[in-house]
Design a protein around this motif. Structure first.
Motif, PDB file in Angstrom:
ATOM      1  N   ARG A   1     -57.924  24.423  29.641  1.00 36.85           N
ATOM      2  CA  ARG A   1     -57.674  23.661  30.861  1.00 36.85           C
ATOM      3  C   ARG A   1     -57.966  24.538  32.080  1.00 36.85           C
ATOM      4  NH1 ARG A   1     -53.519  23.027  34.352  1.00 36.85           N
ATOM      5  NH2 ARG A   1     -52.164  24.431  33.147  1.00 36.85           N
ATOM      6  N   MET A   2     -58.672  23.979  33.069  1.00 33.19           N
ATOM      7  CA  MET A   2     -59.117  24.749  34.223  1.00 33.19           C
ATOM      8  C   MET A   2     -58.420  24.310  35.492  1.00 33.19           C
ATOM      9  SD  MET A   2     -62.937  25.099  35.950  1.00 33.19           S
ATOM     10  CE  MET A   2     -62.938  23.412  36.571  1.00 33.19           C
ATOM     11  N   ARG A   3     -58.155  25.278  36.346  1.00 38.21           N
ATOM     12  CA  ARG A   3     -57.705  25.006  37.704  1.00 38.21           C
ATOM     13  C   ARG A   3     -58.729  25.630  38.658  1.00 38.21           C
ATOM     14  NH1 ARG A   3     -51.870  26.714  38.449  1.00 38.21           N
ATOM     15  NH2 ARG A   3     -51.591  24.751  37.328  1.00 38.21           N
ATOM     16  N   LEU A   4     -59.347  24.792  39.482  1.00 37.71           N
ATOM     17  CA  LEU A   4     -60.363  25.236  40.432  1.00 37.71           C
ATOM     18  C   LEU A   4     -59.781  25.148  41.841  1.00 37.71           C
ATOM     19  CD1 LEU A   4     -63.367  26.106  40.736  1.00 37.71           C
ATOM     20  CD2 LEU A   4     -63.922  23.688  41.022  1.00 37.71           C
ATOM     21  N   ARG A   5     -59.682  26.281  42.508  1.00 39.15           N
ATOM     22  CA  ARG A   5     -59.102  26.343  43.840  1.00 39.15           C
ATOM     23  C   ARG A   5     -60.212  26.350  44.895  1.00 39.15           C
ATOM     24  NH1 ARG A   5     -53.698  27.971  43.707  1.00 39.15           N
ATOM     25  NH2 ARG A   5     -52.997  28.699  41.652  1.00 39.15           N
ATOM     26  N   PHE A   6     -60.076  25.478  45.887  1.00 39.49           N
ATOM     27  CA  PHE A   6     -61.067  25.371  46.954  1.00 39.49           C
ATOM     28  C   PHE A   6     -60.692  26.204  48.186  1.00 39.49           C
ATOM     29  CE2 PHE A   6     -62.060  21.924  44.240  1.00 39.49           C
ATOM     30  CZ  PHE A   6     -63.383  21.563  44.474  1.00 39.49           C
ATOM     31  N   GLY A   7     -59.480  26.717  48.245  1.00 39.62           N
ATOM     32  CA  GLY A   7     -59.064  27.520  49.384  1.00 39.62           C
ATOM     33  C   GLY A   7     -58.890  26.681  50.633  1.00 39.62           C
ATOM     34  N   GLY A   8     -58.912  27.346  51.779  1.00 40.25           N
ATOM     35  CA  GLY A   8     -58.729  26.627  53.029  1.00 40.25           C
ATOM     36  C   GLY A   8     -57.268  26.348  53.299  1.00 40.25           C
ATOM     37  N   PRO A   9     -56.965  25.818  54.473  1.00 46.60           N
ATOM     38  CA  PRO A   9     -55.556  25.598  54.858  1.00 46.60           C
ATOM     39  C   PRO A   9     -54.834  24.602  53.962  1.00 46.60           C
ATOM     40  CG  PRO A   9     -57.060  24.536  56.416  1.00 46.60           C
ATOM     41  CD  PRO A   9     -57.901  25.405  55.543  1.00 46.60           C
ATOM     42  N   ASP A  10     -55.572  23.690  53.315  1.00 51.39           N
ATOM     43  CA  ASP A  10     -54.939  22.673  52.473  1.00 51.39           C
ATOM     44  C   ASP A  10     -54.719  23.136  51.034  1.00 51.39           C
ATOM     45  OD1 ASP A  10     -54.949  20.955  54.640  1.00 51.39           O
ATOM     46  OD2 ASP A  10     -56.921  20.122  54.109  1.00 51.39           O
ATOM     47  N   GLU A  11     -55.306  24.285  50.662  1.00 56.49           N
ATOM     48  CA  GLU A  11     -55.180  24.791  49.287  1.00 56.49           C
ATOM     49  C   GLU A  11     -55.487  23.703  48.266  1.00 56.49           C
ATOM     50  OE1 GLU A  11     -54.441  27.599  47.502  1.00 56.49           O
ATOM     51  OE2 GLU A  11     -54.694  28.840  49.264  1.00 56.49           O
TER      52      GLU A  11
ATOM     53  N   GLY B   1     -66.228  17.970  45.550  1.00 55.99           N
ATOM     54  CA  GLY B   1     -65.519  18.805  46.507  1.00 55.99           C
ATOM     55  C   GLY B   1     -66.434  19.824  47.152  1.00 55.99           C
ATOM     56  N   LEU B   2     -66.001  20.309  48.310  1.00 55.85           N
ATOM     57  CA  LEU B   2     -66.738  21.312  49.062  1.00 55.85           C
ATOM     58  C   LEU B   2     -65.813  22.489  49.366  1.00 55.85           C
ATOM     59  CD1 LEU B   2     -68.490  19.023  51.716  1.00 55.85           C
ATOM     60  CD2 LEU B   2     -69.470  19.861  49.569  1.00 55.85           C
ATOM     61  N   ALA B   3     -66.370  23.678  49.421  1.00 56.23           N
ATOM     62  CA  ALA B   3     -65.592  24.865  49.768  1.00 56.23           C
ATOM     63  C   ALA B   3     -66.404  25.734  50.718  1.00 56.23           C
ATOM     64  CB  ALA B   3     -65.220  25.656  48.525  1.00 56.23           C
ATOM     65  N   GLN B   4     -65.700  26.463  51.561  1.00 55.14           N
ATOM     66  CA  GLN B   4     -66.357  27.387  52.470  1.00 55.14           C
ATOM     67  C   GLN B   4     -66.377  28.781  51.848  1.00 55.14           C
ATOM     68  OE1 GLN B   4     -67.671  26.872  55.850  1.00 55.14           O
ATOM     69  NE2 GLN B   4     -68.523  28.868  55.269  1.00 55.14           N
ATOM     70  N   ASP B   5     -67.546  29.234  51.445  1.00 58.25           N
ATOM     71  CA  ASP B   5     -67.817  30.617  51.043  1.00 58.25           C
ATOM     72  C   ASP B   5     -67.299  31.019  49.659  1.00 58.25           C
ATOM     73  OD1 ASP B   5     -68.933  30.925  53.578  1.00 58.25           O
ATOM     74  OD2 ASP B   5     -67.098  31.774  54.431  1.00 58.25           O
ATOM     75  N   ARG B   6     -66.267  30.360  49.116  1.00 56.41           N
ATOM     76  CA  ARG B   6     -65.699  30.873  47.875  1.00 56.41           C
ATOM     77  C   ARG B   6     -64.920  29.804  47.123  1.00 56.41           C
ATOM     78  NH1 ARG B   6     -61.196  35.726  47.768  1.00 56.41           N
ATOM     79  NH2 ARG B   6     -60.126  35.072  45.874  1.00 56.41           N
ATOM     80  N   LEU B   7     -65.022  29.871  45.789  1.00 60.21           N
ATOM     81  CA  LEU B   7     -64.229  29.043  44.872  1.00 60.21           C
ATOM     82  C   LEU B   7     -63.600  29.963  43.832  1.00 60.21           C
ATOM     83  CD1 LEU B   7     -66.883  26.278  44.295  1.00 60.21           C
ATOM     84  CD2 LEU B   7     -64.564  25.767  45.073  1.00 60.21           C
ATOM     85  N   ASP B   8     -62.394  29.614  43.386  1.00 63.95           N
ATOM     86  CA  ASP B   8     -61.710  30.380  42.350  1.00 63.95           C
ATOM     87  C   ASP B   8     -61.404  29.473  41.169  1.00 63.95           C
ATOM     88  OD1 ASP B   8     -60.742  33.192  43.583  1.00 63.95           O
ATOM     89  OD2 ASP B   8     -60.765  31.655  45.144  1.00 63.95           O
ATOM     90  N   ALA B   9     -61.824  29.899  39.984  1.00 64.55           N
ATOM     91  CA  ALA B   9     -61.590  29.113  38.776  1.00 64.55           C
ATOM     92  C   ALA B   9     -60.816  29.956  37.774  1.00 64.55           C
ATOM     93  CB  ALA B   9     -62.916  28.659  38.165  1.00 64.55           C
ATOM     94  N   GLU B  10     -59.781  29.385  37.179  1.00 61.09           N
ATOM     95  CA  GLU B  10     -59.022  30.100  36.176  1.00 61.09           C
ATOM     96  C   GLU B  10     -58.557  29.138  35.091  1.00 61.09           C
ATOM     97  OE1 GLU B  10     -55.619  31.847  37.996  1.00 61.09           O
ATOM     98  OE2 GLU B  10     -54.729  29.935  38.596  1.00 61.09           O
TER      99      GLU B  10
END
Length: 638
Positions: A156-166, A294-303
């Motif tokens: 199971r994956m969790r992909l974080r888009f970051g930004g103020p809304d997390e 989804g869109l992200a600015q500069d970076r995505l984190d997947a775990e």
């Protein structure tokens, strides 16, 4: 099936501020209570960083330079499987300074405002080790310069888009995702020419270099690189001082400056790059149907919370080598998809150090080798990774790369049961000198029967743990030594560990390489001496490796200094443990040059093939390492 949800966690800016404040307090307390030469006591729960990349503030006190020293970082020249690091490696294990003295020549540089980030305008979290659980997690670049990347989670994956809304995206195992770069803009870089590198304790070397470059009329500056940090009470100190030309240039102009310095002073140099304006891009996340979710600015984190890891499609490897290609690979740990310096996509694997070693050690040594040799390799590789942290890729959004430049790493795809067992059997272990410092556990493929002193190969002060010694099995006195190099190279049946090993290759232990006169003239043309008339290898160390090449031609003469620089001139000679002689025709006309030598690699530290030979002779890995590192002892780091 995917689902959006919010996660109420502390935002990255707040976390960064807390970390920054904590580090500043630690630094302030250390500076107030101890001389700069002392190291702080480390917390058992994580690193206490007290020094990192910083320019000295007073050029009159601490700037310096050195003519002809090897400016490149020394590296592991390793044996191993196809595609692994080899004797032709230009870099890898870095000499870590002993950190006993401050870098300045009488004036202590002020601490930077942020001792963790050091002002490098890249995604800051990527540039730091994560010590959750006491074991460091290392960000390693898998590939970069990509327009899109496809990957699948194995759990199971969790992909974080970051930004103020997390914002986050949860996804099931086996789903396929593609990340594309849009609206990318490259980073703006500046560069200084790096003339030399010194250990922190080498005040005399800094002063001598300062005076030398002043006499030549070149403005230079010193910059401290690396850090002091602790893991579970053990101090890790990889600081060193770089000597840089003070002029800030564009990378292109800096390349011209390098050529000028080579012509005028015979100095081989490298570039020290800094980010002036960071790269930017929007990252699109697409599902299997190609729909943007989804869109992200500069970076995505997947775990994957269960630690299952990821499959990454078409990982590029061997860039710049004849084995360049693409391969689907599997990795432990987490992924970060981040904008690289070119404004395109880099894939970074954030992986626990022990898992990193499982995918790295098989590329550094034969997985079929004796288990005690594999354990020795695991311990040295662990120390080498820690020695590189904060030293390489300062202008990139990761700490290490997975290629020959740092250490070949294929993730779970490259793992072997034998080397995994060696990593697990030595978990958390490193080499420590008598004063409790982590040893710079460098290694090379074949020492040729005798290892070399670190100062001969890389300059700077002698490292007590890196002293050259005969690498023979049995009594030493019964055989010639490299002081009589001709006899040494021609001695039959020398009981050297790297000759007796079942993995020994005669062409690496002793070798010959010929060049025509025209080939040498072409290779050495940029030295400006005209047609080469004489070559002489001098300033030899205890193993017979030469540190100086004198070149005489019909238009003048010059010297090239540095073991690696000499080897590079001739297309990476196996080593500089060599003699060179002119070849002439019946009329006495120069027709070519013959190099006869021994060993494959710089010869400092552990001889990998020799370690296998010693293991096969019954030595334990602790004994093997004690021999190669002058009595250093294996002890747990964490």
């Amino acid at each position: 099936m995917t689902a959006w949800r919010c996660d109420c966690t502390v935002s990255p800016p707040v976390r960064h501020a807390v970390t920054q404040l904590l580090a500043a307090v630690l630094l302030s307390a250390c500076v107030a209570s101890k001389p700069a030469a002392d190291s702080p006591r480390a917390s058992a729960t994580g690193p206490a960083v007290v020094s990192s990349s910083e320019a000295t503030s007073n050029p009159q006190d601490s700037e310096a330079g050195a003519t002809g020293t090897d400016a490149s970082a020394p590296g592991p020249e390793t044996l191993g499987t196809p595609g692994a690091s080899s004797g032709a490696t230009d870099s890898a294990p870095v000499t870590a300074p002993d950190g006993h003295e401050a870098p300045s020549m009488g004036t202590e540089p002020p601490p930077p405002e942020d001792p963790l980030a050091q002002g490098i305008p890249t995604p800051g979290d990527l540039k730091r080790l994560d010590f959750r659980g006491g074991e460091p997690r290392v960000p390693v670049r898998l590939m970069e310069g990509r327009n899109e990347v496809t990957f699948s989670p194995r759990g199971r994956m969790r992909l974080r888009f970051g930004g103020p809304d997390e914002k986050m995206l949860d996804a099931a195992a086996g789903t396929r995702w593609t990340v594309r770069v849009t609206q990318g803009s490259p980073a703006v870089l500046s560069a200084r020419v790096q003339l030399a590198e010194f250990r922190m304790a080498d005040r005399a070397g800094l002063q001598a270099a300062l005076e030398s470059w002043r006499e030549k009329g070149l403005a230079v500056r010193a910059q401290v690189l690396g850090s002091v940090y602790g893991i579970a009470g053990k101090v890790i100190d990889n600081r060193r001082t770089l000597l840089l030309v003070d002029e800030v240039l564009t990378p292109e102009a800096a390349g011209h400056k390098q050529a000028e310095l080579l012509r005028s002073h015979g100095v081989q140099t490298t570039l020290f790059e800094e980010v002036r304006t960071p790269s930017k891009a929007i990252l699109e996340v697409r599902d299997e149907a190609g729909v943007v979710v989804g869109l992200a600015q500069d970076r995505l984190d997947a775990e994957t919370p269960d630690g299952a890891g990821f499959d990454v499609r078409q990982v590029e490897y061997g860039v710049g080598y004849d084995f360049h290609g693409f391969e689907d690979r599997t990795f432990r740990g987490a992924l970060q998809l981040v904008v690289d310096r070119s404004g395109r996509l880099a894939v970074v694997n954030v992986v626990p150090l022990e898992d990193l070693l499982k995918g790295l050690v098989p590329a550094e040594i034969f997985a079929r080798a004796h288990s005690e040799a594999l354990k020795a390799q695991a311990v040295t590789a662990r120390g080498e990774v820690l020695a590189k942290v904060g030293i390489k890729h300062l202008a990139d959004p990761y700490l290490l790369c997975s290629e020959q430049h740092c250490a070949v790493y294929r993730g779970r795809t490259g793992e072997a049961a034998s080397t995994t067992a060696a990593v697990e059997a030595t978990r958390g272990e490193g080499l420590f000198s008598e004063d409790g410092r982590l040893v710079d556990s460098v290694y090379s493929a074949v020492c040729g029967g005798h290892t070399e002193d670190n100062d001969v190969v890389w300059g700077g002060p002698p490292d007590p743990s890196l002293r050259g010694r005969p690498d023979v099995i049995g009594p030493v006195g019964a055989h010639p030594l490299p002081a009589s190099l001709e006899r040494w190279l021609t001695t039959a049946n020398l009981p050297a560990a790297c000759r007796l090993s079942s993995f020994a290759q005669p062409s690496k232990f002793r070798w010959e390489k010929r060049f025509t006169a025209e080939q040498v003239d072409t290779r050495l043309k940029r030295l400006g001496v005209g047609r080469v008339q004489a070559l002489a290898l001098t300033d030899r160390g205890v193993s017979g490796r030469a540190a100086v090449l004198t070149v005489s031609g019909d238009k003048g003469a010059t010297q090239v200094r540095g073991e690696l620089n000499i080897r590079r001139l001739f297309g990476m000679l196996n080593s500089s443990m060599a003699v060179v002689e002119a070849e002439r025709d019946a009329g006495g006309r120069l027709t070519g040059w013959l190099f006869r030598g021994g060993g494959w690699g710089h010869g400092v530290g552990m001889c990998q093939t020799g370690a296998i030979g010693r293991a096969e002779a019954g030595q334990r890995y602790q004994d093997i390492l004690r021999h190669y590192f002058n009595g250093a002892e294996v002890a747990p780091i964490y």
